[in-house]
Design a protein around this motif. Structure first.
Motif, PDB file in Angstrom:
ATOM      1  N   LYS A  53       0.938  -1.243   0.054  1.00 12.97           N
ATOM      2  CA  LYS A  53       0.028   0.106   0.078  1.00 12.97           C
ATOM      3  C   LYS A  53       0.662   1.403   0.139  1.00 12.97           C
ATOM      4  CE  LYS A  53      -3.670  -2.565   2.797  1.00 12.97           C
ATOM      5  NZ  LYS A  53      -4.356  -2.386   4.049  1.00 12.97           N
ATOM      6  N   VAL A  54       0.437   2.126  -0.914  1.00 17.37           N
ATOM      7  CA  VAL A  54       1.377   3.451  -0.898  1.00 17.37           C
ATOM      8  C   VAL A  54       0.261   4.482  -1.065  1.00 17.37           C
ATOM      9  CG1 VAL A  54       2.859   4.571  -2.089  1.00 17.37           C
ATOM     10  CG2 VAL A  54       3.421   2.261  -2.163  1.00 17.37           C
ATOM     11  N   GLU A  55       0.530   5.475  -0.350  1.00 18.24           N
ATOM     12  CA  GLU A  55      -0.402   6.467  -0.456  1.00 18.24           C
ATOM     13  C   GLU A  55       0.419   7.837  -0.256  1.00 18.24           C
ATOM     14  OE1 GLU A  55      -3.362   6.226   2.821  1.00 18.24           O
ATOM     15  OE2 GLU A  55      -4.036   4.240   2.254  1.00 18.24           O
ATOM     16  N   GLY A  56      -0.059   8.899  -1.161  1.00 20.71           N
ATOM     17  CA  GLY A  56       0.759  10.142  -1.295  1.00 20.71           C
ATOM     18  C   GLY A  56       0.378  10.675  -2.467  1.00 20.71           C
ATOM     19  N   GLY A  60      11.032   5.885  17.934  1.00 21.01           N
ATOM     20  CA  GLY A  60      10.550   6.906  17.128  1.00 21.01           C
ATOM     21  C   GLY A  60      10.821   6.548  15.514  1.00 21.01           C
ATOM     22  N   ILE A  61      11.433   5.619  15.458  1.00 21.54           N
ATOM     23  CA  ILE A  61      12.289   5.229  14.142  1.00 21.54           C
ATOM     24  C   ILE A  61      11.225   4.428  13.209  1.00 21.54           C
ATOM     25  CG2 ILE A  61      14.373   4.086  13.113  1.00 21.54           C
ATOM     26  CD1 ILE A  61      15.634   4.666  15.686  1.00 21.54           C
ATOM     27  N   LYS A  62      11.146   4.842  11.975  1.00 24.39           N
ATOM     28  CA  LYS A  62      10.441   4.221  10.901  1.00 24.39           C
ATOM     29  C   LYS A  62      11.034   2.924  10.604  1.00 24.39           C
ATOM     30  CE  LYS A  62       7.987   7.856  11.074  1.00 24.39           C
ATOM     31  NZ  LYS A  62       6.659   8.040  11.495  1.00 24.39           N
ATOM     32  N   VAL A  63      10.288   1.795  10.404  1.00 20.98           N
ATOM     33  CA  VAL A  63      11.223   0.483   9.954  1.00 20.98           C
ATOM     34  C   VAL A  63      10.175   0.083   8.814  1.00 20.98           C
ATOM     35  CG1 VAL A  63      11.628  -1.726  10.652  1.00 20.98           C
ATOM     36  CG2 VAL A  63      11.962  -0.046  12.373  1.00 20.98           C
ATOM     37  N   LEU A  64      10.906  -0.472   7.587  1.00 20.58           N
ATOM     38  CA  LEU A  64      10.419  -0.955   6.604  1.00 20.58           C
ATOM     39  C   LEU A  64      11.098  -2.299   6.110  1.00 20.58           C
ATOM     40  CD1 LEU A  64       9.499   1.998   4.053  1.00 20.58           C
ATOM     41  CD2 LEU A  64       7.762   0.417   5.437  1.00 20.58           C
ATOM     42  N   GLY A  65      10.415  -3.356   5.720  1.00 19.09           N
ATOM     43  CA  GLY A  65      11.031  -4.579   5.452  1.00 19.09           C
ATOM     44  C   GLY A  65      10.652  -5.053   3.956  1.00 19.09           C
ATOM     45  N   PHE A  66      11.986  -5.685   3.489  1.00 13.40           N
ATOM     46  CA  PHE A  66      11.880  -5.792   2.196  1.00 13.40           C
ATOM     47  C   PHE A  66      12.435  -7.377   1.993  1.00 13.40           C
ATOM     48  CE2 PHE A  66      11.925  -1.303   1.891  1.00 13.40           C
ATOM     49  CZ  PHE A  66      10.949  -1.039   0.970  1.00 13.40           C
ATOM     50  N   MET A  67      11.791  -8.444   1.105  1.00  8.92           N
ATOM     51  CA  MET A  67      12.257  -9.725   0.798  1.00  8.92           C
ATOM     52  C   MET A  67      11.771 -10.359  -0.372  1.00  8.92           C
ATOM     53  SD  MET A  67      12.433 -12.965   3.532  1.00  8.92           S
ATOM     54  CE  MET A  67      11.157 -13.873   3.027  1.00  8.92           C
ATOM     55  N   PRO A  68      12.309  -9.465  -1.569  1.00  2.00           N
ATOM     56  CA  PRO A  68      11.746 -10.176  -2.884  1.00  2.00           C
ATOM     57  C   PRO A  68      12.263 -11.529  -3.235  1.00  2.00           C
ATOM     58  CG  PRO A  68      13.527  -8.359  -3.088  1.00  2.00           C
ATOM     59  CD  PRO A  68      13.112  -8.507  -1.674  1.00  2.00           C
ATOM     60  N   GLU A  69      11.528 -12.058  -3.996  1.00  2.00           N
ATOM     61  CA  GLU A  69      12.003 -13.363  -4.628  1.00  2.00           C
ATOM     62  C   GLU A  69      11.870 -13.540  -5.898  1.00  2.00           C
ATOM     63  OE1 GLU A  69      13.736 -15.519  -3.181  1.00  2.00           O
ATOM     64  OE2 GLU A  69      13.288 -15.835  -1.113  1.00  2.00           O
ATOM     65  N   GLU A 117      11.047   0.658  -6.508  1.00  2.00           N
ATOM     66  CA  GLU A 117      10.085   1.924  -6.631  1.00  2.00           C
ATOM     67  C   GLU A 117       9.719   2.504  -5.474  1.00  2.00           C
ATOM     68  OE1 GLU A 117       7.432   0.781  -9.916  1.00  2.00           O
ATOM     69  OE2 GLU A 117       8.927   1.848 -11.148  1.00  2.00           O
ATOM     70  N   THR A 118       9.278   1.415  -4.510  1.00  2.00           N
ATOM     71  CA  THR A 118       8.808   1.791  -3.166  1.00  2.00           C
ATOM     72  C   THR A 118       9.565   2.585  -2.413  1.00  2.00           C
ATOM     73  OG1 THR A 118       7.275  -0.111  -3.166  1.00  2.00           O
ATOM     74  CG2 THR A 118       7.776   0.745  -0.961  1.00  2.00           C
ATOM     75  N   VAL A 119      11.183   2.161  -2.375  1.00  2.00           N
ATOM     76  CA  VAL A 119      12.124   2.872  -1.737  1.00  2.00           C
ATOM     77  C   VAL A 119      12.262   4.385  -2.432  1.00  2.00           C
ATOM     78  CG1 VAL A 119      14.541   2.851  -1.128  1.00  2.00           C
ATOM     79  CG2 VAL A 119      13.511   0.945  -1.027  1.00  2.00           C
ATOM     80  N   GLY A 120      12.150   4.193  -3.871  1.00  2.00           N
ATOM     81  CA  GLY A 120      12.211   5.539  -4.463  1.00  2.00           C
ATOM     82  C   GLY A 120      10.992   6.385  -3.780  1.00  2.00           C
ATOM     83  N   LYS A 121       9.888   5.945  -3.699  1.00  2.00           N
ATOM     84  CA  LYS A 121       8.943   6.796  -3.275  1.00  2.00           C
ATOM     85  C   LYS A 121       8.882   7.356  -1.751  1.00  2.00           C
ATOM     86  CE  LYS A 121       5.010   4.458  -5.882  1.00  2.00           C
ATOM     87  NZ  LYS A 121       4.716   5.665  -6.653  1.00  2.00           N
ATOM     88  N   THR A 169      11.647   7.734  -0.330  1.00  2.00           N
ATOM     89  CA  THR A 169      12.972   8.600  -0.053  1.00  2.00           C
ATOM     90  C   THR A 169      12.843   9.996  -0.929  1.00  2.00           C
ATOM     91  OG1 THR A 169      14.011   7.463  -1.553  1.00  2.00           O
ATOM     92  CG2 THR A 169      14.178   6.608   0.670  1.00  2.00           C
ATOM     93  N   GLY A 170      11.826  10.153  -1.635  1.00  3.61           N
ATOM     94  CA  GLY A 170      11.714  11.168  -2.594  1.00  3.61           C
ATOM     95  C   GLY A 170      12.707  10.974  -3.788  1.00  3.61           C
ATOM     96  N   LYS A 171      12.890   9.811  -4.332  1.00  2.00           N
ATOM     97  CA  LYS A 171      13.802   9.228  -5.410  1.00  2.00           C
ATOM     98  C   LYS A 171      12.798   8.660  -6.432  1.00  2.00           C
ATOM     99  CE  LYS A 171      17.721  11.038  -4.211  1.00  2.00           C
ATOM    100  NZ  LYS A 171      18.638  11.988  -5.094  1.00  2.00           N
ATOM    101  N   ASN A 172      11.755   9.184  -6.717  1.00  2.95           N
ATOM    102  CA  ASN A 172      10.707   8.496  -7.575  1.00  2.95           C
ATOM    103  C   ASN A 172      11.487   8.374  -8.976  1.00  2.95           C
ATOM    104  OD1 ASN A 172       8.554   7.663  -6.512  1.00  2.95           O
ATOM    105  ND2 ASN A 172       7.212   9.603  -6.990  1.00  2.95           N
ATOM    106  N   LYS A 173      12.032   9.520  -9.568  1.00  6.13           N
ATOM    107  CA  LYS A 173      12.719   9.494 -10.768  1.00  6.13           C
ATOM    108  C   LYS A 173      13.654   8.591 -10.915  1.00  6.13           C
ATOM    109  CE  LYS A 173      14.843  12.964 -14.115  1.00  6.13           C
ATOM    110  NZ  LYS A 173      16.279  12.201 -13.987  1.00  6.13           N
ATOM    111  N   GLU A 174      14.660   8.621 -10.147  1.00  6.27           N
ATOM    112  CA  GLU A 174      15.832   7.741 -10.216  1.00  6.27           C
ATOM    113  C   GLU A 174      15.286   6.532 -10.257  1.00  6.27           C
ATOM    114  OE1 GLU A 174      17.211  11.827  -8.595  1.00  6.27           O
ATOM    115  OE2 GLU A 174      15.498  10.531  -8.215  1.00  6.27           O
ATOM    116  N   ALA A 175      14.356   6.047  -9.297  1.00  7.54           N
ATOM    117  CA  ALA A 175      13.849   4.606  -9.086  1.00  7.54           C
ATOM    118  C   ALA A 175      13.298   4.092 -10.442  1.00  7.54           C
ATOM    119  CB  ALA A 175      12.820   4.681  -7.951  1.00  7.54           C
ATOM    120  N   LYS A 176      12.430   5.163 -11.327  1.00  5.15           N
ATOM    121  CA  LYS A 176      11.831   4.539 -12.398  1.00  5.15           C
ATOM    122  C   LYS A 176      12.806   4.389 -13.670  1.00  5.15           C
ATOM    123  CE  LYS A 176       7.364   6.595 -11.355  1.00  5.15           C
ATOM    124  NZ  LYS A 176       6.632   5.167 -11.331  1.00  5.15           N
ATOM    125  N   GLU A 177      13.881   5.366 -13.492  1.00  5.78           N
ATOM    126  CA  GLU A 177      15.000   5.263 -14.551  1.00  5.78           C
ATOM    127  C   GLU A 177      15.732   4.069 -14.208  1.00  5.78           C
ATOM    128  OE1 GLU A 177      17.084   9.078 -13.977  1.00  5.78           O
ATOM    129  OE2 GLU A 177      15.816   9.840 -15.440  1.00  5.78           O
TER     130      GLU A 177
END
Length: 332
Positions: free
Chosen positions: A34-37, A149-158, A168-172, A174-182
């Motif tokens: 889920k990504v909201e923004g 007060g620290i945010k935590v996100l987990g990733f385990m792609p297979e 692309e999620t990490v890009g979103k 961290t504000g690096k949408n463009k770099e992630a898509k490229e």
């Protein structure tokens, strides 16, 4: 310091510190992400930017709301570290594990954990805005970080697609949408070039060794299985199931079955210095296998072993390495 719990993922690779493991079973790919923004387009240059705040929930129930771009990030897995650097976020990384060794700059970052333990006190002292963990991470450790007060996100792609979605999620976040898509576009282009090269080739029976004693394979559900399949191989361990009929990603594999399935290509990574092509060839009973008789044993060493062990931005390089091992005549 708290102990990590072991999981069955990459047992051999863990010994040589290519992957930091999580401790909670993985949900399917990036299902349910889920990504909201609010995203806006820069009409002058066509750049997609991410506006904050943004809320993201990972595949393991960790939901975070980033009020602004995270400027201090800790990565507790090598593949996540590689994603951050690939997105141009190296200057924001304040902590990594001792096994985050790529790119070279990763070795200059503060060490906050290793295979056996993570230094929660050090992480809290660094006061990061975001911590990226492998899989779900350790439940108790996550609570300590969240309570601080620290945010935590987990990733385990297979899968390759899951890796790209995670990028692309990490890009979103961290504000690096463009770099992630490229980055994802470049990965897709290279992937398509490789697939076009091996298109129409005869399929080859392949075995990938995760560990040797007891023998353990990469089965269906592992990202190596996808690399083998995309490379024009038939993974002989893909049909392994448990007593409930559930497919096993990393099954134990006995010698009798290995001889019966008779792989034409035998792949492994050098998880120990004495694991070599020759040492595999002289194992008792292996002389009956086609891959041994036809000298089609490939052991990924050094940087290659590193590449094929991490589901990160270099996964397309891993695909090419596997494809070359299966169809070497196409890559001369």
């Amino acid at each position: 310091m708290k102990k990590f719990r072991n999981i069955a993922l990459f047992l051999s690779l863990m010994l040589i510190a290519f992957t930091i493991v999580g401790c909670t079973p993985k949900k399917d790919s990036n299902e349910g992400l889920k990504v909201e923004g609010v995203e806006s387009q820069n009409k002058d240059v066509g750049e997609e930017t991410q506006e904050f705040p943004i809320e993201i929930e990972d595949n393991f129930g960790n939901k975070v709301t980033m009020e602004k771009e995270p400027m201090k990030i800790v990565s507790l897995a090598p593949n996540n570290t590689e994603v951050l650097f690939a997105l141009g976020l190296g200057d924001r990384i304040v902590g990594v594990t001792s096994y985050c060794d790529y790119p070279e700059e990763a070795k200059t970052k503060e060490i906050v954990g290793d295979f056996t333990a993570t230094n929660l006190e050090k992480i809290i002292e660094l006061n990061p805005d975001l911590v990226l963990v492998y899989g779900a991470g350790n439940k108790e450790d996550n609570k300590v970080l969240k309570d601080a007060g620290i945010k935590v996100l987990g990733f385990m792609p297979e899968t390759i697609d899951a890796v790209m979605e995670d990028i692309e999620t990490v890009g979103k976040v961290t504000g690096k949408n463009k770099e992630a898509k490229e980055l994802v576009e470049a990965m897709n282009n290279k992937k398509n070039d490789i697939l076009e090269k091996i298109k129409g080739q005869e399929e080859v029976r392949v075995f990938y060794e995760i560990w040797h004693d007891p023998l353990q394979a990469a089965g269906k559900g592992s990202f190596m299985n996808e690399l083998i399949t995309l490379s024009g191989g038939i993974n002989i361990a893909a049909d392994e199931k448990d007593e409930k009929g559930v497919e096993i990603a990393y099954p134990q594999y006995d010698l009798e079955k290995l001889i019966e399935k008779d792989p034409e290509v035998y792949l492994a990574s050098q998880d120990m210095p004495d694991k070599t092509i020759e040492s595999i060839k002289i194992r008792p009973g292996f002389e009956a296998i086609s891959a041994i008789k036809d000298d089609r044993v490939y052991v990924f060493e050094g940087n290659e072993a590193n590449v094929v062990s991490r589901p990160g931005p270099r996964i397309i390089e891993a695909l090419e390495l596997v494809a070359k091992a299966i169809h070497p005549e196409l890559f001369k």
